[in-house]
Design a protein around this motif. Structure first.
Motif, PDB file in Angstrom:
ATOM      1  N   VAL A   1       0.798  -1.231   0.000  1.00 41.28           N
ATOM      2  CA  VAL A   1       0.000   0.000   0.000  1.00 41.28           C
ATOM      3  C   VAL A   1       0.828   1.278   0.000  1.00 41.28           C
ATOM      4  CG1 VAL A   1      -1.914  -1.154   1.171  1.00 41.28           C
ATOM      5  CG2 VAL A   1      -0.223   0.064   2.546  1.00 41.28           C
ATOM      6  N   THR A   2       2.163   1.150   0.143  1.00 32.05           N
ATOM      7  CA  THR A   2       2.967   2.370   0.255  1.00 32.05           C
ATOM      8  C   THR A   2       3.450   2.829  -1.124  1.00 32.05           C
ATOM      9  OG1 THR A   2       4.884   1.023   0.777  1.00 32.05           O
ATOM     10  CG2 THR A   2       3.702   1.967   2.629  1.00 32.05           C
TER      11      THR A   2
ATOM     12  N   HIS B   1      10.562   5.129   0.270  1.00 32.55           N
ATOM     13  CA  HIS B   1       9.941   4.426   1.397  1.00 32.55           C
ATOM     14  C   HIS B   1      10.619   3.066   1.612  1.00 32.55           C
ATOM     15  CE1 HIS B   1       7.006   2.451   3.909  1.00 32.55           C
ATOM     16  NE2 HIS B   1       6.414   3.616   4.099  1.00 32.55           N
TER      17      HIS B   1
ATOM     18  N   LYS C   1       9.550   0.191   2.565  1.00 33.17           N
ATOM     19  CA  LYS C   1       8.848  -0.987   2.019  1.00 33.17           C
ATOM     20  C   LYS C   1       8.935  -1.019   0.492  1.00 33.17           C
ATOM     21  CE  LYS C   1       4.346  -1.607   2.980  1.00 33.17           C
ATOM     22  NZ  LYS C   1       3.234  -2.091   3.831  1.00 33.17           N
TER      23      LYS C   1
ATOM     24  N   ASP D   1      -5.784  -2.168   1.953  1.00 29.05           N
ATOM     25  CA  ASP D   1      -5.791  -2.791   3.278  1.00 29.05           C
ATOM     26  C   ASP D   1      -6.914  -3.807   3.481  1.00 29.05           C
ATOM     27  OD1 ASP D   1      -3.641  -1.491   4.395  1.00 29.05           O
ATOM     28  OD2 ASP D   1      -4.840   0.234   5.022  1.00 29.05           O
TER      29      ASP D   1
ATOM     30  N   LYS E   1      -2.465  -4.893  11.399  1.00 28.64           N
ATOM     31  CA  LYS E   1      -3.661  -5.178  10.599  1.00 28.64           C
ATOM     32  C   LYS E   1      -4.097  -6.640  10.653  1.00 28.64           C
ATOM     33  CE  LYS E   1      -2.828  -1.130   7.722  1.00 28.64           C
ATOM     34  NZ  LYS E   1      -2.253  -0.538   6.538  1.00 28.64           N
TER      35      LYS E   1
ATOM     36  N   ARG F   1      -7.162   9.207  12.647  1.00 30.87           N
ATOM     37  CA  ARG F   1      -7.189   7.989  11.835  1.00 30.87           C
ATOM     38  C   ARG F   1      -6.217   6.993  12.459  1.00 30.87           C
ATOM     39  NH1 ARG F   1      -3.118   4.760   8.941  1.00 30.87           N
ATOM     40  NH2 ARG F   1      -4.414   3.186   7.956  1.00 30.87           N
TER      41      ARG F   1
ATOM     42  N   GLN G   1      -4.952   2.598  12.183  1.00 35.01           N
ATOM     43  CA  GLN G   1      -5.061   1.341  11.454  1.00 35.01           C
ATOM     44  C   GLN G   1      -6.108   0.478  12.173  1.00 35.01           C
ATOM     45  OE1 GLN G   1      -1.248  -0.498  10.412  1.00 35.01           O
ATOM     46  NE2 GLN G   1      -0.242   1.353  11.119  1.00 35.01           N
TER      47      GLN G   1
ATOM     48  N   PHE H   1      -5.280   2.889   4.532  1.00 36.32           N
ATOM     49  CA  PHE H   1      -4.171   3.816   4.335  1.00 36.32           C
ATOM     50  C   PHE H   1      -4.411   4.721   3.118  1.00 36.32           C
ATOM     51  CE2 PHE H   1       0.392   4.412   2.910  1.00 36.32           C
ATOM     52  CZ  PHE H   1       0.734   5.273   3.931  1.00 36.32           C
TER      53      PHE H   1
ATOM     54  N   ASN I   1       2.006   8.153  12.144  1.00 37.47           N
ATOM     55  CA  ASN I   1       2.737   7.377  11.144  1.00 37.47           C
ATOM     56  C   ASN I   1       4.235   7.635  11.213  1.00 37.47           C
ATOM     57  OD1 ASN I   1       2.575   5.459   8.960  1.00 37.47           O
ATOM     58  ND2 ASN I   1       0.520   6.293   8.656  1.00 37.47           N
TER      59      ASN I   1
ATOM     60  N   ASN J   1       6.113   7.425   5.710  1.00 42.12           N
ATOM     61  CA  ASN J   1       4.719   7.518   5.242  1.00 42.12           C
ATOM     62  C   ASN J   1       4.240   8.971   5.231  1.00 42.12           C
ATOM     63  OD1 ASN J   1       4.093   4.917   4.511  1.00 42.12           O
ATOM     64  ND2 ASN J   1       3.446   4.310   6.569  1.00 42.12           N
TER      65      ASN J   1
ATOM     66  N   LEU K   1       6.089   0.914  13.738  1.00 37.16           N
ATOM     67  CA  LEU K   1       5.418   0.418  12.532  1.00 37.16           C
ATOM     68  C   LEU K   1       6.374  -0.571  11.872  1.00 37.16           C
ATOM     69  CD1 LEU K   1       3.102   0.382  10.449  1.00 37.16           C
ATOM     70  CD2 LEU K   1       4.220   2.256   9.275  1.00 37.16           C
TER      71      LEU K   1
ATOM     72  N   TYR L   1       6.338  -4.464   9.356  1.00 37.28           N
ATOM     73  CA  TYR L   1       5.510  -5.248   8.437  1.00 37.28           C
ATOM     74  C   TYR L   1       5.789  -6.736   8.571  1.00 37.28           C
ATOM     75  CZ  TYR L   1       5.533  -0.609   6.341  1.00 37.28           C
ATOM     76  OH  TYR L   1       5.436   0.745   6.150  1.00 37.28           O
TER      77      TYR L   1
HETATM   78  C1  SIN Z   1       1.988   0.951   5.650  1.00 32.54           C
HETATM   79  O1  SIN Z   1       3.030   1.549   5.937  1.00 32.54           O
HETATM   80  O2  SIN Z   1       1.962  -0.124   5.077  1.00 32.54           O
HETATM   81  C2  SIN Z   1       0.675   1.602   5.977  1.00 32.54           C
HETATM   82  C3  SIN Z   1       0.610   2.085   7.368  1.00 32.54           C
HETATM   83  C4  SIN Z   1      -0.744   2.660   7.721  1.00 32.54           C
HETATM   84  O3  SIN Z   1      -1.783   2.085   7.371  1.00 32.54           O
HETATM   85  O4  SIN Z   1      -0.762   3.705   8.392  1.00 32.54           O
END
Ligand code: SIN
Length: 330
Positions: free
Chosen positions: A37-38, A43, A45, A77, A98, A173, A175, A196, A213, A217, A238, A240
């Motif tokens: 999703v980024t 970034h 990721k 997401d 998540k 907001r 997650q 996201f 965040n 991000n 944060l 993954y």
């Molecule tokens: C992400 O970094 O993958 C998304 C993080 C978020 O949903 O805030």
């Protein structure tokens, strides 16, 4: 008209860039789709996902080919985990926050002020308990290949947030994480779970007043443009879960699986070595682009810790007291 042409050109360029990694596999190759999703180029990721695809596609020479779909262009997401189980995508790297519908144990990563910094989080993920957690959802059909760190999290708001009391009555907001919801409630705010991909619009239109965040991000999704300032709280991690499905992994020939798992491990080590530098660079990028960052005094930071610490007790039973103790000692 010029404006429309420029906007269309920009859209075409953005679309081509986002699909660039998606067209490299030849017909007949075993293809694995990697969705995340980024976005942007800096970034952590994005860099890790592209590096995985580049290495697999070069070194495995057609035995396996990875196509990368960034910025929620394939799945966002709400759908990606289901899509993995259905075989519509083969590799993901969702935030550890998540997975609440599949395991409560990952709440340990969300507990506020659990990890002093990313080094502590890496020590925990390298411990036996951290490694065991990679397999927490094997019964569902998910396989954890490794943890990709992203960064510590910071609050941004439509007004400066210096003390937790500044957040009272604000909508944040979060997650889809029960721990994150409880944390916002402990600050007197109202948590609004949201995908996201919807965050920028929600901040811009005032559907929410703030969010939390990483620097990467906040910079790559331009959240700083639609917020008064970001506060350097470092209140949460944060990270993954770099993951696939049992079905996909078991379906690979043993030698192909072995080579893929070796590259996956190398990419994970490399990503975690480089993540701090990427985060710091994106902090700088926010400042250069005109964003404002509030640095807290020790007393101010202690007030955030005090406000959020009760959340630990609330989730002790779900997560497990021993797991919390191990993570806190890392
Ligand atoms: C992400 O970094 O993958 C998304 C993080 C978020 O949903 O805030």
């Amino acid at each position: 008209m010029k404006k429309i042409t420029t906007a269309l050109t920009a859209l075409t360029l953005a679309f081509s860039a986002s699909m660039a990694m998606a067209s490299e596999c030849d017909p007949g190759e075993v293809v694995a789709k990697l969705s995340h999703v980024t976005g942007g180029t800096t970034h952590p990721k994005v860099v890790a996902a592209n590096s995985l695809a580049e290495r697999v596609n070069k070194e495995m020479n057609g035995k396996l080919c990875i196509e990368v779909f960034p910025s929620s262009t394939l799945f966002g997401d709400s759908k990606e985990l289901e899509a993995l189980l259905l075989g519509d995508v083969q590799i993901l790297a969702p935030s550890l926050s998540k997975f609440g519908s599949y395991t409560r144990q990952y709440g340990v990563f969300d507990l506020p002020f659990m990890f002093k910094d990313m080094d502590a989080a890496i020590r925990f993920t390298n411990s036996d308990s951290g490694k065991d957690l990679l397999n927490a959802m094997n019964d569902v059909g998910f396989v954890g290949l490794g943890y990709w760190m992203s960064g510590m999290k910071y609050f941004s708001g439509n007004k400066a947030l210096i003390l937790p009391t500044d957040a009272e009555g604000m909508k944040f907001r979060v997650q889809a994480s029960d721990v994150a919801k409880a944390m916002i409630a402990a600050m007197g705010g109202s948590p609004q779970p949201m995908a996201f991909s919807e965050v920028y619009g929600a901040l811009q239109t005032g559907v929410v007043d703030g969010q939390e965040n990483t620097w990467s991000n906040i910079y790559t999704k331009k959240f700083f443009e639609v917020q008064n300032s970001v506060t350097e709280t470092s209140h949460q991690l944060l990270a993954y879960l770099f993951m696939t499905s049992n079905e996909f992994l078991d379906g690979l020939e043993p030698d192909v699986r072995k080579q893929f798992l070796q590259i996956a491990d190398d990419v994970t080590q490399e990503a975690n070595q480089n993540v701090k530098a990427k985060e710091l660079a994106n902090r700088e990028n926010i400042l250069k682009a005109g964003g404002t960052i509030n640095v807290l005094t020790d007393e101010q930071r202690a007030a955030w810790v005090d406000a959020m610490k009760p959340v630990w007790k609330q989730f002790e039973k779900d997560i497990g007291a021993q797991l919390i103790k191990t993570a806190a000692g890392a």
